[in-house]
Design an enzyme around this catalytic site. Structure first.
Site, PDB file in Angstrom:
ATOM      1  CD  GLN A   7      96.469  76.360 -30.623  1.00 49.42           C
ATOM      2  OE1 GLN A   7      96.881  77.469 -30.353  1.00 49.42           O
ATOM      3  NE2 GLN A   7      97.216  75.434 -31.174  1.00 49.42           N
ATOM      4  CB  ALA A  11      92.291  76.759 -37.701  1.00 50.54           C
ATOM      5  CG  ASP A 125      83.088  69.376 -36.536  1.00 49.57           C
ATOM      6  OD1 ASP A 125      84.003  70.134 -36.165  1.00 49.57           O
ATOM      7  OD2 ASP A 125      82.549  68.530 -35.794  1.00 49.57           O
TER       8      ASP A 125
END
Lengths: 220, 189
Positions: A7, A11, A125
């Protein structure tokens, strides 16, 4: 039966089966603090961008998980499950990789990101948690790298954006892998330089970007 | 020579849509392609089915991926074509263009090898479909036989061209991987 794998802020990832194969389902959940219409729009936009980037990355020869199904209405992406671990986990496991293996892997990663940037894709990212490694055992000659999580990706030709991408990677190395992080990033950059067409302007920008950032004096 | 009655066609199931099945058989050396196509175009083909030019298929997995997408749209009420079966054919292409997709992947006048697929088919449905096709050879019903035939007949260069797949992509994955990605990504492009 699905199992929750992880988690994040954006998302949840579930383990599922699709096309009769082990797969993962990434579900972008709604943020209740956002206005409903904006939330829905933003989620769909991010999802579409993620899929587009993934497809474009593959066309550039950058390995990613195979897409199996996209369900925009429910904000789900179902893709290939990579059997392995993140590069971050691999580097943190003491006896798993020797220095030579680490160098080979970083070299490979450098050329992957170079291909991405030459194709004007900004990952958004770039951290060692977003690189999956499979087949890492023994002498690691056949470790395969996958770039994952294009959720924050963009298309841009600007050196500035590519430099920021690299800067995020540098910071991730220095914080998550304090011991040999610097050396590993250097290995990555050597390979990036060698493989990239536009490395010069990007590296110049990287020097500038480094000067900014938090707790850095912008005086003089 | 047409297939005999009371045979069991290959049946595909879907992890995400357990209520549905897709029954499939392959017709090598199809003789009456033109007739079938005309019947399809005039809306007189009974029962409703997807008629796929098997020469365009790299693997049965492609059919499964396209079927999954079609079922997903069907469940959401967002079909882009008239029927679930035409949607299956459309979904094979990875392109948004309906006309050219159906034209490329659907039955053509010169289709030599035909894949017949029907969602949620009864035995009678499949018998009826088998009786519609005319072939010089026996119809293939088993998954391994169908895949083996597809393997044998496929023209990889032509398929790669139809999907606009570049060499770089084939270096990091198989032709089937590249196609499945495109089918999945269609609505995001």
């Amino acid at each position: 039966m699905s199992n929750l794998v992880s988690q994040g802020a954006e998302a949840r990832v579930w383990e599922v089966r699709e096309l009769n194969m082990p797969a993962i389902r990434k579900h972008r959940f709604s943020k209740s603090y956002r206005l409903a219409e904006l939330d829905q729009q933003l989620t769909v936009t991010r999802l579409r961008q993620e899929v587009r980037s993934l497809l474009r990355a593959r066309k550039l020869g950058v390995k990613t998980p195979t897409l199996y199904r996209v369900d925009l209405a429910n904000s789900n992406i179902i893709m290939e499950k990579i059997h392995g671990m993140t590069l971050k986990q691999a580097l943190l496991q003491d006896a798993l990789l020797d220095m030579a293996a680490k160098r080979r892997i970083l070299k490979s990663l450098g050329s992957m990101v170079a291909k991405l940037h030459d194709g004007d894709i900004i990952h958004g990212d770039l951290t060692t948690s977003n690189v999956m490694m499979s087949g890492a055992s023994g002498d690691n000659k056949h470790a395969t790298l996958y770039l994952i999580d294009f959720g924050l990706s963009q298309f841009s030709a600007l050196s500035e954006d590519k430099a920021v991408d690299l800067y995020v990677m540098e910071r991730s190395f220095n914080s998550a892998h304090p011991i040999d992080g610097e050396e590993l990033f250097a290995e990555f950059m050597t390979s990036y330089r060698r493989s990239s067409r536009a490395w010069c302007s990007t590296l110049n920008k990287l020097a500038e970007v480094r000067m900014r950032g938090r707790k850095r004096s912008m005086v003089g | 020579m047409t297939g005999s009655a009371h045979q069991m066609s290959m049946m595909m199931t879907f992890d995400a849509f357990p209520e549905h099945t897709l029954s499939i058989f392959l017709v090598p050396q199809l003789v009456n392609a033109r007739e079938l196509r005309q019947s399809l175009m005039s809306g007189t083909l009974e029962p409703e089915a997807a008629l796929i030019d098997a020469g365009t298929l790299a693997h049965l997995l492609i059919v499964k991926a396209a079927a999954g997408l079609a079922l997903q749209h069907h469940a959401h009420g967002t079909l882009r074509t008239k029927t679930l079966h035409s949607e299956l054919v459309y979904s094979l292409s990875g392109s948004k263009h309906i006309g050219s997709s159906l034209g490329t992947f659907g039955i053509k006048d010169d289709t030599a090898c035909l894949l017949v697929a029907k969602f949620d088919a009864s035995d009678e449905d499949m018998d009826a479909l088998r009786n519609l096709v005319v072939s010089n050879e026996c119809v293939l019903e088993e998954e391994e036989d169908i895949n083996a035939y597809i393997d044998m007949c496929r023209d990889e260069k032509a398929i790669a061209k139809a999907y606009k797949i570049v060499d770089q992509e084939l270096q990091i994955g198989s032709l089937v991987d590249a196609i499945v990605c495109r089918i999945a990504a269609r609505d995001c492009l």
